[in-house]
Design a protein around this motif. Sequence first.
Motif, PDB file in Angstrom:
ATOM      1  N   ILE A 191      45.157  51.611  41.521  1.00  9.41           N
ATOM      2  CA  ILE A 191      44.140  50.740  40.825  1.00  9.41           C
ATOM      3  C   ILE A 191      43.359  49.998  41.982  1.00  9.41           C
ATOM      4  CG2 ILE A 191      44.215  48.899  39.071  1.00  9.41           C
ATOM      5  CD1 ILE A 191      45.888  51.233  38.340  1.00  9.41           C
ATOM      6  N   ASN A 192      41.878  50.092  41.666  1.00 13.24           N
ATOM      7  CA  ASN A 192      41.097  49.668  42.735  1.00 13.24           C
ATOM      8  C   ASN A 192      39.737  49.153  42.381  1.00 13.24           C
ATOM      9  OD1 ASN A 192      39.579  51.999  42.230  1.00 13.24           O
ATOM     10  ND2 ASN A 192      40.777  53.279  43.669  1.00 13.24           N
ATOM     11  N   ASP A 193      39.468  49.139  41.097  1.00 12.54           N
ATOM     12  CA  ASP A 193      38.363  48.578  40.453  1.00 12.54           C
ATOM     13  C   ASP A 193      38.458  48.251  39.086  1.00 12.54           C
ATOM     14  OD1 ASP A 193      38.182  51.183  39.600  1.00 12.54           O
ATOM     15  OD2 ASP A 193      36.483  51.857  40.873  1.00 12.54           O
ATOM     16  N   LYS A 194      37.560  47.716  38.565  1.00 13.64           N
ATOM     17  CA  LYS A 194      37.544  47.186  37.016  1.00 13.64           C
ATOM     18  C   LYS A 194      37.660  48.626  36.272  1.00 13.64           C
ATOM     19  CE  LYS A 194      35.000  44.764  33.482  1.00 13.64           C
ATOM     20  NZ  LYS A 194      33.884  44.008  33.172  1.00 13.64           N
ATOM     21  N   GLU A 195      37.114  49.839  36.648  1.00 10.52           N
ATOM     22  CA  GLU A 195      37.548  51.063  35.557  1.00 10.52           C
ATOM     23  C   GLU A 195      38.912  51.320  35.671  1.00 10.52           C
ATOM     24  OE1 GLU A 195      35.818  55.545  35.463  1.00 10.52           O
ATOM     25  OE2 GLU A 195      35.315  54.293  37.164  1.00 10.52           O
ATOM     26  N   THR A 196      39.501  51.643  36.877  1.00  7.64           N
ATOM     27  CA  THR A 196      40.775  51.995  36.883  1.00  7.64           C
ATOM     28  C   THR A 196      41.682  50.825  36.357  1.00  7.64           C
ATOM     29  OG1 THR A 196      40.808  51.285  39.307  1.00  7.64           O
ATOM     30  CG2 THR A 196      40.632  53.713  38.861  1.00  7.64           C
ATOM     31  N   PHE A 197      41.432  49.974  36.487  1.00  5.04           N
ATOM     32  CA  PHE A 197      42.306  48.643  35.946  1.00  5.04           C
ATOM     33  C   PHE A 197      42.369  48.884  34.341  1.00  5.04           C
ATOM     34  CE2 PHE A 197      42.828  44.329  33.742  1.00  5.04           C
ATOM     35  CZ  PHE A 197      44.012  44.154  34.309  1.00  5.04           C
ATOM     36  N   ALA A 227      43.075  47.967  47.708  1.00  2.00           N
ATOM     37  CA  ALA A 227      41.743  47.514  47.456  1.00  2.00           C
ATOM     38  C   ALA A 227      41.615  46.211  47.971  1.00  2.00           C
ATOM     39  CB  ALA A 227      41.380  47.645  46.191  1.00  2.00           C
ATOM     40  N   PHE A 228      42.683  45.217  47.502  1.00  2.57           N
ATOM     41  CA  PHE A 228      42.522  43.671  47.892  1.00  2.57           C
ATOM     42  C   PHE A 228      42.763  43.504  49.355  1.00  2.57           C
ATOM     43  CE2 PHE A 228      44.376  39.632  48.462  1.00  2.57           C
ATOM     44  CZ  PHE A 228      43.293  38.717  48.184  1.00  2.57           C
ATOM     45  N   VAL A 229      43.618  44.315  50.054  1.00  2.38           N
ATOM     46  CA  VAL A 229      43.714  44.322  51.449  1.00  2.38           C
ATOM     47  C   VAL A 229      42.630  44.834  52.157  1.00  2.38           C
ATOM     48  CG1 VAL A 229      45.137  45.084  53.293  1.00  2.38           C
ATOM     49  CG2 VAL A 229      46.209  44.575  51.143  1.00  2.38           C
ATOM     50  N   ASN A 230      42.043  45.795  51.691  1.00  5.67           N
ATOM     51  CA  ASN A 230      40.517  46.203  52.257  1.00  5.67           C
ATOM     52  C   ASN A 230      39.626  45.176  52.217  1.00  5.67           C
ATOM     53  OD1 ASN A 230      41.107  48.811  53.533  1.00  5.67           O
ATOM     54  ND2 ASN A 230      40.871  49.580  51.334  1.00  5.67           N
ATOM     55  N   TYR A 231      39.346  44.413  51.086  1.00  5.35           N
ATOM     56  CA  TYR A 231      38.528  43.349  50.530  1.00  5.35           C
ATOM     57  C   TYR A 231      38.578  42.313  51.729  1.00  5.35           C
ATOM     58  CZ  TYR A 231      35.750  40.446  47.835  1.00  5.35           C
ATOM     59  OH  TYR A 231      34.288  39.834  47.405  1.00  5.35           O
ATOM     60  N   ILE A 232      40.037  41.816  52.065  1.00  8.27           N
ATOM     61  CA  ILE A 232      40.076  40.740  52.805  1.00  8.27           C
ATOM     62  C   ILE A 232      39.888  41.030  54.033  1.00  8.27           C
ATOM     63  CG2 ILE A 232      41.320  39.251  51.054  1.00  8.27           C
ATOM     64  CD1 ILE A 232      43.902  40.240  52.769  1.00  8.27           C
ATOM     65  N   ALA A 286      37.909  34.872  44.872  1.00 12.16           N
ATOM     66  CA  ALA A 286      37.529  34.938  43.457  1.00 12.16           C
ATOM     67  C   ALA A 286      36.647  36.144  43.229  1.00 12.16           C
ATOM     68  CB  ALA A 286      37.068  33.353  43.169  1.00 12.16           C
ATOM     69  N   SER A 287      35.727  36.238  44.209  1.00 10.42           N
ATOM     70  CA  SER A 287      34.891  37.321  43.867  1.00 10.42           C
ATOM     71  C   SER A 287      35.533  38.522  43.510  1.00 10.42           C
ATOM     72  CB  SER A 287      33.782  37.302  44.854  1.00 10.42           C
ATOM     73  OG  SER A 287      33.313  36.294  45.308  1.00 10.42           O
ATOM     74  N   PHE A 288      36.401  38.815  44.498  1.00  8.95           N
ATOM     75  CA  PHE A 288      37.016  40.065  43.984  1.00  8.95           C
ATOM     76  C   PHE A 288      37.739  40.094  42.646  1.00  8.95           C
ATOM     77  CE2 PHE A 288      41.006  42.769  44.162  1.00  8.95           C
ATOM     78  CZ  PHE A 288      40.712  43.927  44.636  1.00  8.95           C
ATOM     79  N   ILE A 289      38.406  39.169  42.271  1.00  7.43           N
ATOM     80  CA  ILE A 289      39.204  38.969  41.021  1.00  7.43           C
ATOM     81  C   ILE A 289      38.118  39.335  39.917  1.00  7.43           C
ATOM     82  CG2 ILE A 289      40.726  37.856  39.727  1.00  7.43           C
ATOM     83  CD1 ILE A 289      42.175  39.040  42.110  1.00  7.43           C
ATOM     84  N   LYS A 290      36.963  38.810  39.986  1.00  6.50           N
ATOM     85  CA  LYS A 290      36.137  38.554  39.002  1.00  6.50           C
ATOM     86  C   LYS A 290      35.481  39.982  38.746  1.00  6.50           C
ATOM     87  CE  LYS A 290      31.951  36.060  37.320  1.00  6.50           C
ATOM     88  NZ  LYS A 290      30.993  34.734  37.768  1.00  6.50           N
ATOM     89  N   GLU A 291      35.506  40.858  39.782  1.00  9.13           N
ATOM     90  CA  GLU A 291      35.023  42.094  39.664  1.00  9.13           C
ATOM     91  C   GLU A 291      35.807  43.098  38.988  1.00  9.13           C
ATOM     92  OE1 GLU A 291      34.004  43.681  43.720  1.00  9.13           O
ATOM     93  OE2 GLU A 291      32.605  42.193  44.204  1.00  9.13           O
ATOM     94  N   ILE A 292      37.297  42.710  38.966  1.00  6.08           N
ATOM     95  CA  ILE A 292      38.303  43.387  38.341  1.00  6.08           C
ATOM     96  C   ILE A 292      38.232  43.167  36.871  1.00  6.08           C
ATOM     97  CG2 ILE A 292      40.601  43.892  38.200  1.00  6.08           C
ATOM     98  CD1 ILE A 292      39.139  45.087  40.739  1.00  6.08           C
TER      99      ILE A 292
END
Length: 262
Positions: A218-224, A239-244, A253-259
Amino acid sequence: MNRIIQKLKETDQSENKQKKLLSIYFTAGYPKLEDTIKIIKDLETSGVDFLEIGLPFSDPLADGPTIQESSTQALKNGMTTNKLFDQLKDIRETVKIPLIIMGYFNPMLQFGVEKFCQKCQKAGIDGLIIPDLPVDVYNEEYKAIFEKYRLLNIFLITPQTSEERIRFIDSVSGGFIYMVSSASVTGSTKGFGEDTKAYFKRIAAMNLKNPQIIGFGINDKETFNQATEFAAGAIIGSAFVNYITAYGTNKTASFIKEIRDF
């Protein structure tokens, strides 16, 4: 009532039947040793439903490169089991969402299983995910200790897990079942193929007593959205670890909003 069970009940009874649970995994002590509490608070503020706090281990067999690297760095930063409990000692003064520690059994065994569970209860931890602790061993040797300290043990199933074993896991479990999307390590899947979707449908049709939360891939809105079509929620880790790693800890907040749109 355990916070995990409470969250699942609230979601099940919610008028917004489209709402699906989002859990985020991160490695304690990464990117920096003292980032743990900031990340927890920021994720709660961003609307995440529950969190998996990764306890770093030197040989994380189920984890892909991203989480392995974050574990290695966290250990270099000085993260230990004692340090994590010290960081979490006042967490319940501000954080209300369910918190789960995810880690391997060896560090817990070295620490002392009962002592570990006692520390978890004192810190306000709601459950544990221990990928390398077999359900049979847990049921025979450790279940009473976990229950004494009101901790849920969350078990994993994969596409290769037999129906008989899934039903046994369901009978032993409380809270939810961690449904691994594939037999590969974390962070290695790009979208879900028809075989994986058929697996999701097969498990959903079993009508287990515990809801399922899907993790791995699970790495983006589509897979979620794909995963939560068949389950109560989904877990995002690599995906979150990569983001930070790329953007630091100030844009959670930007990461979560994308999901997920709230």
